[in-house]
Design a protein around this motif. Structure first.
Motif, PDB file in Angstrom:
ATOM      1  N   GLU A 191       0.762  -0.532  -0.174  1.00  0.00           N
ATOM      2  CA  GLU A 191       1.269   0.475  -1.096  1.00  0.00           C
ATOM      3  C   GLU A 191       2.568   0.019  -1.742  1.00  0.00           C
ATOM      4  OE1 GLU A 191      -0.581   4.563   0.878  1.00  0.00           O
ATOM      5  OE2 GLU A 191       1.553   4.142   1.089  1.00  0.00           O
ATOM      6  N   SER A 207      -2.361   5.184  -3.342  1.00  0.00           N
ATOM      7  CA  SER A 207      -2.360   5.259  -1.887  1.00  0.00           C
ATOM      8  C   SER A 207      -3.409   4.329  -1.289  1.00  0.00           C
ATOM      9  CB  SER A 207      -2.631   6.698  -1.429  1.00  0.00           C
ATOM     10  OG  SER A 207      -3.988   7.041  -1.646  1.00  0.00           O
ATOM     11  N   ASP A 209      -5.469   5.199   0.967  1.00  0.00           N
ATOM     12  CA  ASP A 209      -6.715   5.954   1.080  1.00  0.00           C
ATOM     13  C   ASP A 209      -7.554   5.823  -0.189  1.00  0.00           C
ATOM     14  OD1 ASP A 209      -6.075   6.791   3.616  1.00  0.00           O
ATOM     15  OD2 ASP A 209      -5.293   8.732   2.984  1.00  0.00           O
ATOM     16  N   ALA A 263       0.108   1.277   4.659  1.00  0.00           N
ATOM     17  CA  ALA A 263       0.416   2.534   3.966  1.00  0.00           C
ATOM     18  C   ALA A 263       1.808   3.006   4.337  1.00  0.00           C
ATOM     19  CB  ALA A 263      -0.632   3.580   4.317  1.00  0.00           C
ATOM     20  N   SER A 266       2.199   6.751   2.364  1.00  0.00           N
ATOM     21  CA  SER A 266       1.261   7.844   2.612  1.00  0.00           C
ATOM     22  C   SER A 266       0.989   8.067   4.094  1.00  0.00           C
ATOM     23  CB  SER A 266      -0.056   7.594   1.872  1.00  0.00           C
ATOM     24  OG  SER A 266      -0.706   6.434   2.359  1.00  0.00           O
ATOM     25  N   HIS A 267       1.091   7.019   4.905  1.00  0.00           N
ATOM     26  CA  HIS A 267       0.908   7.140   6.352  1.00  0.00           C
ATOM     27  C   HIS A 267       1.978   6.277   7.025  1.00  0.00           C
ATOM     28  CE1 HIS A 267      -2.937   9.187   5.829  1.00  0.00           C
ATOM     29  NE2 HIS A 267      -3.284   8.251   4.970  1.00  0.00           N
TER      30      HIS A 267
END
Length: 346
Positions: A191, A207, A209, A263, A266-267
């Motif tokens: 990312e 992202s 995902d 990530a 986002s994570h």
């Protein structure tokens, strides 16, 4: 080494230069950045001493970064000396290199003979024109030759770092996935981070995902049992692609390599962060997204002994925050990041 949150800190990223032969849009402005005087950059013998000291403190994973590390004169010889020192300093030490690949082809064989086994190559596109646009340099053939040389010389694993950018290279996610089916490559989709020039590219954020959803068009993603970035999938040697990073790893059906997703936004994976960063000018950074740093160059050049220098490492470990401040108000997080990525070491 353990920080205040119970995390084992055993990974040191060592930047050996703030110079680079590319001008990637998310990393540097087109005209580059002011370079630090050579006198402010740690000498190779100083870097070797600090790495050996870190090994004695329990660090086991070492990665050489830049800027572009191979842009520094004598870097290949330094890699050989550092590898030898780490082997003598502690069993199980792991040395790797991150490069943009453009200078790697001519030295790949020599570095392999010197003991380097693992390499990460930053490559955000397979299209020469797009590479030129992104990096402001027409060097895609040299970058791909670096990838081919790494495979030819038996580096294991060979990882490709792909920064996700919506509307820029998201149309190549599937193509990079297919690379892992045909070649023993381990692609890491990363990312875009709001650091340096990346702060102005919020509209390009994509992202992990979303990338995984696009990649699933190539085939179902098979989760891999992992510990950090140690994915249990076949590579050149048939062993796992060893590492110490934060990627969530998968394999496409029948693929020789793997795909992974980093990530950071986002994570956020801060709960498993295991690293410090040593900048080329001798500062220890507990967190990529913070300007908090601890000076090693000053005491080192003032004649400090090993215990005094070790205390700086311990202070940096103790100062690691619970999580980074990217994507939140810097004031609320107490974190800022004025240094560009090229000056921190990624």
């Amino acid at each position: 080494m353990e920080d205040g949150f119970g995390r084992k800190i055993d990974y040191l990223r060592i930047s050996i230069t703030d110079r680079c032969n590319l001008r990637c849009a998310y990393c540097m402005p087109a005209d580059g950045v002011p370079l630090r005087p050579h006198a402010e950059i740690l000498r190779y013998e100083e870097l070797e001493r600090l790495a050996g000291l870190a090994a004695g403190l329990g660090f086991r994973h070492f990665r050489i970064t830049g800027g572009e590390p191979l842009a520094r004169r004598g870097s290949a010889e330094f890699v050989a000396r550092l590898g030898d020192r780490l082997r003598r300093a502690g069993p199980g030490s792991d040395l790797s290199l991150t490069t943009n690949g453009t200078l790697f082809g001519p030295v790949a064989s020599g570095l392999r003979r010197a003991g380097l086994r693992r390499v990460n190559i930053s490559l955000d596109t397979l299209d020469r024109a797009k590479f030129h646009h992104l990096t402001r340099r027409d060097l895609w053939p040299a970058a791909w030759e670096g990838v081919e040389a790494a495979l030819r010389e038996g580096y294991d694993p060979v990882k490709l770092n792909f920064v996700l950018m919506r509307g820029v290279n998201d149309d190549e996610i599937a193509a990079f996935g297919r690379l892992t089916q045909d070649l023993p490559l381990h692609v890491r989709f990363i990312e875009l981070m709001p650091l340096g020039e990346g702060c102005a590219m919020g509209g390009e954020f994509m992202s992990a995902d979303e990338a995984a959803a696009l990649l699933s068009a190539v085939g179902p993603l098979e989760p891999l049992e992992e510990a950090g970035d140690v994915a249990l999938a076949p590579s050149i040697s048939g062993h796992a692609p060893r590492g110490a990073g934060p990627a969530d790893c998968y394999r496409l059906p029948g693929a020789r390599g793997t795909v992974g997703f980093i990530a950071a936004l986002s994570h956020a994976f801060c709960g498993g962060c295991n690293r410090l960063r040593l900048t080329a000018d001798g500062k220890l950074h507990p967190c990529l997204a913070s300007d908090l740093e601890f000076d090693l160059r000053g005491p080192l050049r003032a004649g400090a002994g090993d215990e005094e220098l070790a205390a700086v490492f311990r202070a940096a470990v103790a100062a690691k925050p619970a999580q980074h401040g990217m994507g939140r108000e810097a004031a609320a997080a107490g974190l800022t990041a004025k240094r560009r990525m090229s000056r921190i070491g990624g």
